[in-house]
Design an enzyme around this catalytic site. Sequence first.
Site, PDB file in Angstrom:
ATOM      1  N   CYS A   1     -46.635  32.613  26.913  1.00 17.70           N
ATOM      2  CA  CYS A   1     -47.292  31.361  26.511  1.00 17.70           C
ATOM      3  C   CYS A   1     -47.488  30.454  27.713  1.00 17.70           C
ATOM      4  O   CYS A   1     -48.203  29.475  27.638  1.00 17.70           O
ATOM      5  CB  CYS A   1     -46.488  30.651  25.441  1.00 17.70           C
ATOM      6  SG  CYS A   1     -44.930  30.076  26.069  1.00 17.70           S
TER       7      CYS A   1
ATOM      8  N   LYS B   1     -34.295  34.409  12.839  1.00 24.47           N
ATOM      9  CA  LYS B   1     -35.262  35.367  12.281  1.00 24.47           C
ATOM     10  C   LYS B   1     -36.167  35.766  13.438  1.00 24.47           C
ATOM     11  O   LYS B   1     -37.157  35.112  13.724  1.00 24.47           O
ATOM     12  CB  LYS B   1     -36.069  34.696  11.163  1.00 24.47           C
ATOM     13  CG  LYS B   1     -36.631  35.614  10.098  1.00 24.47           C
ATOM     14  CD  LYS B   1     -37.623  36.666  10.552  1.00 24.47           C
ATOM     15  CE  LYS B   1     -38.956  36.200  11.003  1.00 24.47           C
ATOM     16  NZ  LYS B   1     -39.702  37.282  11.715  1.00 24.47           N
TER      17      LYS B   1
ATOM     18  N   PHE C   1     -42.580  37.626  19.441  1.00 29.70           N
ATOM     19  CA  PHE C   1     -42.216  38.905  20.065  1.00 29.70           C
ATOM     20  C   PHE C   1     -42.110  38.800  21.571  1.00 29.70           C
ATOM     21  O   PHE C   1     -41.461  39.630  22.209  1.00 29.70           O
ATOM     22  CB  PHE C   1     -43.262  39.994  19.701  1.00 29.70           C
ATOM     23  CG  PHE C   1     -44.497  39.944  20.569  1.00 29.70           C
ATOM     24  CD1 PHE C   1     -44.525  40.613  21.786  1.00 29.70           C
ATOM     25  CD2 PHE C   1     -45.617  39.209  20.197  1.00 29.70           C
ATOM     26  CE1 PHE C   1     -45.641  40.559  22.610  1.00 29.70           C
ATOM     27  CE2 PHE C   1     -46.738  39.145  21.012  1.00 29.70           C
ATOM     28  CZ  PHE C   1     -46.747  39.823  22.219  1.00 29.70           C
TER      29      PHE C   1
ATOM     30  N   GLU D   1     -40.275  40.842  14.116  1.00 29.46           N
ATOM     31  CA  GLU D   1     -40.023  42.183  13.599  1.00 29.46           C
ATOM     32  C   GLU D   1     -40.560  43.254  14.555  1.00 29.46           C
ATOM     33  O   GLU D   1     -40.300  44.434  14.378  1.00 29.46           O
ATOM     34  CB  GLU D   1     -40.640  42.345  12.195  1.00 29.46           C
ATOM     35  CG  GLU D   1     -42.154  42.191  12.091  1.00 29.46           C
ATOM     36  CD  GLU D   1     -42.616  40.718  11.973  1.00 29.46           C
ATOM     37  OE1 GLU D   1     -42.015  39.836  12.623  1.00 29.46           O
ATOM     38  OE2 GLU D   1     -43.606  40.480  11.256  1.00 29.46           O
ATOM     39  N   ARG D   2     -41.304  42.817  15.603  1.00 30.73           N
ATOM     40  CA  ARG D   2     -41.871  43.816  16.514  1.00 30.73           C
ATOM     41  C   ARG D   2     -40.867  44.279  17.570  1.00 30.73           C
ATOM     42  O   ARG D   2     -40.971  45.388  18.069  1.00 30.73           O
ATOM     43  CB  ARG D   2     -43.131  43.253  17.174  1.00 30.73           C
ATOM     44  CG  ARG D   2     -44.274  43.193  16.165  1.00 30.73           C
ATOM     45  CD  ARG D   2     -45.528  42.687  16.799  1.00 30.73           C
ATOM     46  NE  ARG D   2     -45.791  41.315  16.403  1.00 30.73           N
ATOM     47  CZ  ARG D   2     -46.785  40.572  16.886  1.00 30.73           C
ATOM     48  NH1 ARG D   2     -47.587  41.064  17.797  1.00 30.73           N
ATOM     49  NH2 ARG D   2     -46.962  39.348  16.463  1.00 30.73           N
TER      50      ARG D   2
HETATM   51  P1  NAD Z   1     -46.606  35.130  15.540  1.00 27.50           P
HETATM   52  O1  NAD Z   1     -47.075  33.762  15.162  1.00 27.50           O
HETATM   53  O2  NAD Z   1     -47.359  36.299  15.042  1.00 27.50           O
HETATM   54  O3  NAD Z   1     -45.095  35.351  15.046  1.00 27.50           O
HETATM   55  C1  NAD Z   1     -44.088  34.398  15.281  1.00 27.50           C
HETATM   56  C2  NAD Z   1     -43.065  34.484  14.149  1.00 27.50           C
HETATM   57  O4  NAD Z   1     -43.709  34.158  12.912  1.00 27.50           O
HETATM   58  C3  NAD Z   1     -42.466  35.863  13.967  1.00 27.50           C
HETATM   59  O5  NAD Z   1     -41.082  35.742  13.747  1.00 27.50           O
HETATM   60  C4  NAD Z   1     -43.182  36.421  12.751  1.00 27.50           C
HETATM   61  O6  NAD Z   1     -42.394  37.302  11.992  1.00 27.50           O
HETATM   62  C5  NAD Z   1     -43.493  35.185  11.944  1.00 27.50           C
HETATM   63  N1  NAD Z   1     -44.724  35.338  11.154  1.00 27.50           N
HETATM   64  C6  NAD Z   1     -45.748  36.182  11.390  1.00 27.50           C
HETATM   65  N2  NAD Z   1     -46.706  36.021  10.460  1.00 27.50           N
HETATM   66  C7  NAD Z   1     -46.289  35.056   9.619  1.00 27.50           C
HETATM   67  C8  NAD Z   1     -46.855  34.431   8.470  1.00 27.50           C
HETATM   68  N3  NAD Z   1     -48.050  34.770   8.010  1.00 27.50           N
HETATM   69  N4  NAD Z   1     -46.156  33.477   7.868  1.00 27.50           N
HETATM   70  C9  NAD Z   1     -44.946  33.096   8.324  1.00 27.50           C
HETATM   71  N5  NAD Z   1     -44.364  33.655   9.424  1.00 27.50           N
HETATM   72  C10 NAD Z   1     -45.024  34.614  10.063  1.00 27.50           C
HETATM   73  O7  NAD Z   1     -46.501  35.130  17.134  1.00 27.50           O
HETATM   74  P2  NAD Z   1     -46.251  36.369  18.088  1.00 27.50           P
HETATM   75  O8  NAD Z   1     -47.483  37.205  18.122  1.00 27.50           O
HETATM   76  O9  NAD Z   1     -44.964  37.011  17.787  1.00 27.50           O
HETATM   77  O10 NAD Z   1     -46.073  35.631  19.490  1.00 27.50           O
HETATM   78  C11 NAD Z   1     -47.139  35.282  20.312  1.00 27.50           C
HETATM   79  C12 NAD Z   1     -47.584  33.862  20.093  1.00 27.50           C
HETATM   80  O11 NAD Z   1     -46.502  32.978  20.324  1.00 27.50           O
HETATM   81  C13 NAD Z   1     -48.664  33.438  21.044  1.00 27.50           C
HETATM   82  O12 NAD Z   1     -49.589  32.646  20.358  1.00 27.50           O
HETATM   83  C14 NAD Z   1     -47.926  32.634  22.088  1.00 27.50           C
HETATM   84  O13 NAD Z   1     -48.701  31.686  22.786  1.00 27.50           O
HETATM   85  C15 NAD Z   1     -46.921  31.962  21.233  1.00 27.50           C
HETATM   86  N6  NAD Z   1     -45.792  31.490  22.015  1.00 27.50           N
HETATM   87  C16 NAD Z   1     -45.658  30.155  22.203  1.00 27.50           C
HETATM   88  C17 NAD Z   1     -44.621  29.659  22.965  1.00 27.50           C
HETATM   89  C18 NAD Z   1     -44.451  28.184  23.163  1.00 27.50           C
HETATM   90  O14 NAD Z   1     -43.365  27.776  23.528  1.00 27.50           O
HETATM   91  N7  NAD Z   1     -45.471  27.362  22.934  1.00 27.50           N
HETATM   92  C19 NAD Z   1     -43.707  30.544  23.543  1.00 27.50           C
HETATM   93  C20 NAD Z   1     -43.872  31.918  23.330  1.00 27.50           C
HETATM   94  C21 NAD Z   1     -44.913  32.370  22.554  1.00 27.50           C
END
Ligand code: NAD
Length: 498
Positions: free
Chosen positions: A280, A172, A148, A175-176
């Site tokens: 991140c 994909k 998100f 969804e937020r």
């Molecule tokens: P998230 O892991 O909750 O979601 C990421 C994606 O995974 C979304 O598209 C979501 O729909 C999907 N998802 C959620 N739950 C799932 C499940 N149980 N099984 C499969 N898919 C699922 O992450 P977020 O809260 O949207 O984003 C924040 C996180 O992303 C933080 O941990 C941040 O550090 C990380 N991030 C990392 C980078 C990097 O490059 N290392 C960059 C940006 C964000």
Amino acid sequence: MRQVDHFIAGGAGGGSGRTHKVWNPSTGEVQAEVALGDAALLDRAIETAKKVQPGWAMTNPQRRARVMFRFKELIEANMQELAELLASEHGKVVDDAKGDVQRGLEVIEYACGIPQVLKGEYTLGAGPGIDVYSMRQPIGIGAGITPFNFPAMIPMWMFGMAIAAGNAFILKPSERDPSVPVRLAELFLEAGAPEGLLQVVHGDKEMVDAILDHPDIAGVSFVGSSDIAHYVYKRGVENGKRVQAMGGAKNHGIVMPDADLDQVVNDLAGAAFGSAGERCMALPVVVPVGEETAERLKEKLIPAINALRVGVSTDPDAHYGPVVTPEHKARIEQWIDTAEQEGAEIVIDGRGFSLQGHEKGFFVGPTLIDRVTPQMKSYQEEIFGPVLQIVRAADFEEAVRLPSEHQYGNGVAIFTRNGHAAREFASRVNVGMVGVNVPIPVPVSYHSFGGWKRSAFGDTNQYGTEGLKFWTKVKTVTQRWPDGGGDGSNAFLIPTMG
Ligand code: NAD
């Protein structure tokens, strides 16, 4: 209520019945519903992608680059609209949302140079009458699963490179905040891309699993939290795909005794609290070296943090806006509770913060926590909110050790006037991206982005030449054109060049 639909074959995809609410974090109201797709919907997208991808791969790179150029111009022309839409669903302030779009746009600019970077290699005369050449061909259909916190930048990191290289792409998004990714796909079509080259499927775990299991998807790029990144990596690889999966972070900012503290405080205000800490590459941990540095730094940090203005995402004077959902606000406040219970000192407390006139918004006040130690859970885990923790290091060695031994290894920064210390730190620290007097060292688009340890699973980074490697496979041709008929060699032996 506004409905956010999938974007399949150049138009709305039609929902499967399940939906997810999209908040406006500034007002605390639900502003839209997004359709959640399933495996059948993904099948439709794949069928379309399969039809369009071979022709796109055969389109010469210069023509592909022209589409990228037009897309870049359309994004620039629509910047304000994209930023406002993004801010209204994410909560970040509009200027920051423009930065989100802009950093993605830079990858599109790099992708405009695809004819140059895809040229391949050639060896004339590798053997008698034998030439060898290698080319990079697209993997076919790629998918991106994005978080998100950068709903414009991270999709563009992925599809910019994948599509320029000749692939079809299925995105994909989170969804937020799903609306900007759909707008990007619409603009891409307007730029001249064939229908179905870039498609958007919304969804949750069900859709992610469908992507990971689909035999026609050759590569998956994921960015999100580490446990899910690891899961995506394992399941995708098990199914024979190439997978790059970027995870969470806990970036440290090392402050040496000789650092320019006014500059450091200014940098930390932006890097720890900008975008409500939901980056991140944020700097949520500051490590002053030596007690004296810690005391001087703390004295300067307190008034700077107290002066931060929290506001709605449309407030042009706000330093940062609300966090993304009520659940995330509650989680951040729980982490502050945990830090307190673990014995850390809550110097500035952002819990229970309420913005006058916007009492239902998901705001968290800026928080400063001192006396944090490596044993504390609140230090070991990612908080992802406007919370800055101070971990005091006795000396340079301890300052190198802290980020090196942390489970995450995304980014790190050192603030110093000493070139030798900076060089030593950059070469020894066990972290993927290092800033020297640069608080948020996100590499420019012609380098590439990637952390180490639990911040990334898989072995190629995002965008730049690394991104290109991920979205292409190498084919090597060894050719001989004998003059006349056969040359008498034994066709049953492996040919040697000598
Ligand atoms: P998230 O892991 O909750 O979601 C990421 C994606 O995974 C979304 O598209 C979501 O729909 C999907 N998802 C959620 N739950 C799932 C499940 N149980 N099984 C499969 N898919 C699922 O992450 P977020 O809260 O949207 O984003 C924040 C996180 O992303 C933080 O941990 C941040 O550090 C990380 N991030 C990392 C980078 C990097 O490059 N290392 C960059 C940006 C964000």
